[in-house]
Scaffold this motif. Sequence first.
Motif, mmCIF file in Angstrom:
data_model
loop_
_atom_site.group_PDB
_atom_site.id
_atom_site.type_symbol
_atom_site.label_atom_id
_atom_site.label_comp_id
_atom_site.label_asym_id
_atom_site.label_seq_id
_atom_site.Cartn_x
_atom_site.Cartn_y
_atom_site.Cartn_z
ATOM 1 N N ARG A 71 -47.393 5.851 55.811
ATOM 2 C CA ARG A 71 -46.631 6.776 54.955
ATOM 3 C C ARG A 71 -45.287 7.080 55.605
ATOM 4 O O ARG A 71 -44.259 7.123 54.926
ATOM 5 C CB ARG A 71 -47.419 8.052 54.732
ATOM 6 N N ALA A 72 -45.268 7.268 56.905
ATOM 7 C CA ALA A 72 -44.006 7.495 57.616
ATOM 8 C C ALA A 72 -43.123 6.257 57.536
ATOM 9 O O ALA A 72 -41.897 6.373 57.468
ATOM 10 C CB ALA A 72 -44.276 7.854 59.077
ATOM 11 N N GLY A 73 -43.744 5.088 57.526
ATOM 12 C CA GLY A 73 -42.993 3.836 57.426
ATOM 13 C C GLY A 73 -42.129 3.777 56.177
ATOM 14 O O GLY A 73 -41.018 3.238 56.200
ATOM 15 N N GLY A 74 -42.620 4.345 55.084
ATOM 16 C CA GLY A 74 -41.814 4.390 53.864
ATOM 17 C C GLY A 74 -40.538 5.178 54.063
ATOM 18 O O GLY A 74 -39.465 4.800 53.590
ATOM 19 N N ALA A 75 -40.652 6.274 54.786
ATOM 20 C CA ALA A 75 -39.461 7.079 55.070
ATOM 21 C C ALA A 75 -38.498 6.306 55.971
ATOM 22 O O ALA A 75 -37.285 6.306 55.742
ATOM 23 C CB ALA A 75 -39.856 8.401 55.722
ATOM 24 N N TYR A 76 -39.037 5.651 56.980
ATOM 25 C CA TYR A 76 -38.187 4.871 57.872
ATOM 26 C C TYR A 76 -37.469 3.760 57.114
ATOM 27 O O TYR A 76 -36.286 3.508 57.318
ATOM 28 C CB TYR A 76 -38.997 4.261 59.016
ATOM 29 N N ALA A 77 -38.197 3.095 56.231
ATOM 30 C CA ALA A 77 -37.601 1.993 55.478
ATOM 31 C C ALA A 77 -36.453 2.481 54.609
ATOM 32 O O ALA A 77 -35.455 1.775 54.423
ATOM 33 C CB ALA A 77 -38.663 1.306 54.617
ATOM 34 N N HIS A 78 -36.561 3.685 54.101
ATOM 35 C CA HIS A 78 -35.516 4.203 53.235
ATOM 36 C C HIS A 78 -34.320 4.763 54.010
ATOM 37 O O HIS A 78 -33.279 5.048 53.420
ATOM 38 C CB HIS A 78 -36.098 5.255 52.281
ATOM 39 N N ILE A 79 -34.471 4.900 55.311
ATOM 40 C CA ILE A 79 -33.336 5.334 56.121
ATOM 41 C C ILE A 79 -32.187 4.332 56.000
ATOM 42 O O ILE A 79 -31.025 4.716 55.893
ATOM 43 C CB ILE A 79 -33.743 5.537 57.601
ATOM 44 N N ALA A 80 -32.519 3.041 55.969
ATOM 45 C CA ALA A 80 -31.485 2.013 55.831
ATOM 46 C C ALA A 80 -30.718 2.199 54.526
ATOM 47 O O ALA A 80 -29.488 2.064 54.497
ATOM 48 C CB ALA A 80 -32.105 0.620 55.891
ATOM 49 N N ASN A 81 -31.430 2.521 53.453
ATOM 50 C CA ASN A 81 -30.765 2.763 52.173
ATOM 51 C C ASN A 81 -29.845 3.983 52.266
ATOM 52 O O ASN A 81 -28.735 3.994 51.722
ATOM 53 C CB ASN A 81 -31.788 2.988 51.058
ATOM 54 N N MET A 82 -30.313 5.010 52.944
ATOM 55 C CA MET A 82 -29.521 6.217 53.102
ATOM 56 C C MET A 82 -28.245 5.921 53.894
ATOM 57 O O MET A 82 -27.154 6.326 53.507
ATOM 58 C CB MET A 82 -30.342 7.306 53.803
ATOM 59 N N ILE A 83 -28.387 5.181 54.970
ATOM 60 C CA ILE A 83 -27.223 4.857 55.805
ATOM 61 C C ILE A 83 -26.231 4.020 55.009
ATOM 62 O O ILE A 83 -25.022 4.270 55.038
ATOM 63 C CB ILE A 83 -27.665 4.137 57.099
ATOM 64 N N GLN A 84 -26.737 3.045 54.268
ATOM 65 C CA GLN A 84 -25.856 2.207 53.450
ATOM 66 C C GLN A 84 -25.128 3.057 52.415
ATOM 67 O O GLN A 84 -23.925 2.928 52.230
ATOM 68 C CB GLN A 84 -26.654 1.100 52.759
ATOM 69 N N GLY A 85 -25.853 3.944 51.762
ATOM 70 C CA GLY A 85 -25.236 4.815 50.767
ATOM 71 C C GLY A 85 -24.210 5.759 51.378
ATOM 72 O O GLY A 85 -23.175 6.040 50.779
ATOM 73 N N TYR A 86 -24.482 6.221 52.567
ATOM 74 C CA TYR A 86 -23.569 7.142 53.253
ATOM 75 C C TYR A 86 -22.277 6.431 53.638
ATOM 76 O O TYR A 86 -21.193 7.006 53.572
ATOM 77 C CB TYR A 86 -24.250 7.713 54.492
ATOM 78 N N ASN A 87 -22.401 5.162 54.045
ATOM 79 C CA ASN A 87 -21.234 4.401 54.503
ATOM 80 C C ASN A 87 -20.391 3.833 53.364
ATOM 81 O O ASN A 87 -19.265 3.431 53.589
ATOM 82 C CB ASN A 87 -21.656 3.280 55.439
ATOM 83 N N GLU A 88 -20.961 3.775 52.142
ATOM 84 C CA GLU A 88 -20.201 3.245 51.017
ATOM 85 C C GLU A 88 -19.239 4.313 50.508
ATOM 86 O O GLU A 88 -19.589 5.500 50.477
ATOM 87 C CB GLU A 88 -21.152 2.819 49.882
ATOM 88 N N PRO A 89 -18.050 3.896 50.097
ATOM 89 C CA PRO A 89 -17.107 4.875 49.534
ATOM 90 C C PRO A 89 -17.710 5.502 48.258
ATOM 91 O O PRO A 89 -18.292 4.796 47.453
ATOM 92 C CB PRO A 89 -15.865 4.056 49.211
ATOM 93 N N GLN A 90 -17.558 6.785 48.142
ATOM 94 C CA GLN A 90 -18.091 7.504 46.984
ATOM 95 C C GLN A 90 -17.050 7.504 45.874
ATOM 96 O O GLN A 90 -15.861 7.756 46.119
ATOM 97 C CB GLN A 90 -18.465 8.944 47.361
ATOM 98 N N GLU A 91 -17.514 7.212 44.671
ATOM 99 C CA GLU A 91 -16.599 7.258 43.521
ATOM 100 C C GLU A 91 -16.434 8.704 43.082
ATOM 101 O O GLU A 91 -17.391 9.468 43.034
ATOM 102 C CB GLU A 91 -17.175 6.460 42.360
ATOM 103 N N MET A 92 -15.239 9.072 42.805
ATOM 104 C CA MET A 92 -14.963 10.404 42.295
ATOM 105 C C MET A 92 -14.845 10.291 40.789
ATOM 106 O O MET A 92 -14.234 9.387 40.274
ATOM 107 C CB MET A 92 -13.658 10.948 42.873
ATOM 108 N N GLY A 93 -15.402 11.205 40.096
ATOM 109 C CA GLY A 93 -15.218 11.070 38.679
ATOM 110 C C GLY A 93 -15.953 12.017 37.928
ATOM 111 O O GLY A 93 -16.335 12.571 37.198
#
Length: 143
Positions: free
Chosen positions: A121-143
């Motif tokens: 169950r913790a592994g699911g959270a760890y796996a999604h950390i990569a998605n979070m980091i990728q989302g954080y590093n991508e430029p955010q669209e304003m709109g």
Amino acid sequence: MTEAAFVAAALEAGGAVTHSTHVHEAKNSQADDALYERSNLKKLGQLEKAAPNGFKGYQTFSDAAMKAGKLSAKLKEIIAVAIATTTQCPYCIDVHTKNATKQGATNEELGEAIMVAAALRAGGAYAHIANMIQGYNEPQEMG
């Protein structure tokens, strides 16, 4: 592996079935504040009356999933306890802990299975950390 997957599916369905008892409590203006009470399991007959074909289908599936096959009934109940702790279904924990104990499961076997389930169950959270980091590093669209 397939039998273990069917145990997981039966537990997921079982959580929904056993938690149906809360529907009746929600409709009862005199009900106390506690949702989980072991005695609620006695109210499953209400779901069977309301949806007899579905309930029979669930029961047949659950019985088949938990029946000894390539995996022993004991191992399936140990798996069920581990899954029940991750789905956080107190009714499933109660029923399958008792069933596992009747099949000869020890506290140590149940404890190890629960720790495996917790790690996964913790592994699911760890796996999604990569998605979070990728989302954080991508430029955010304003709109």
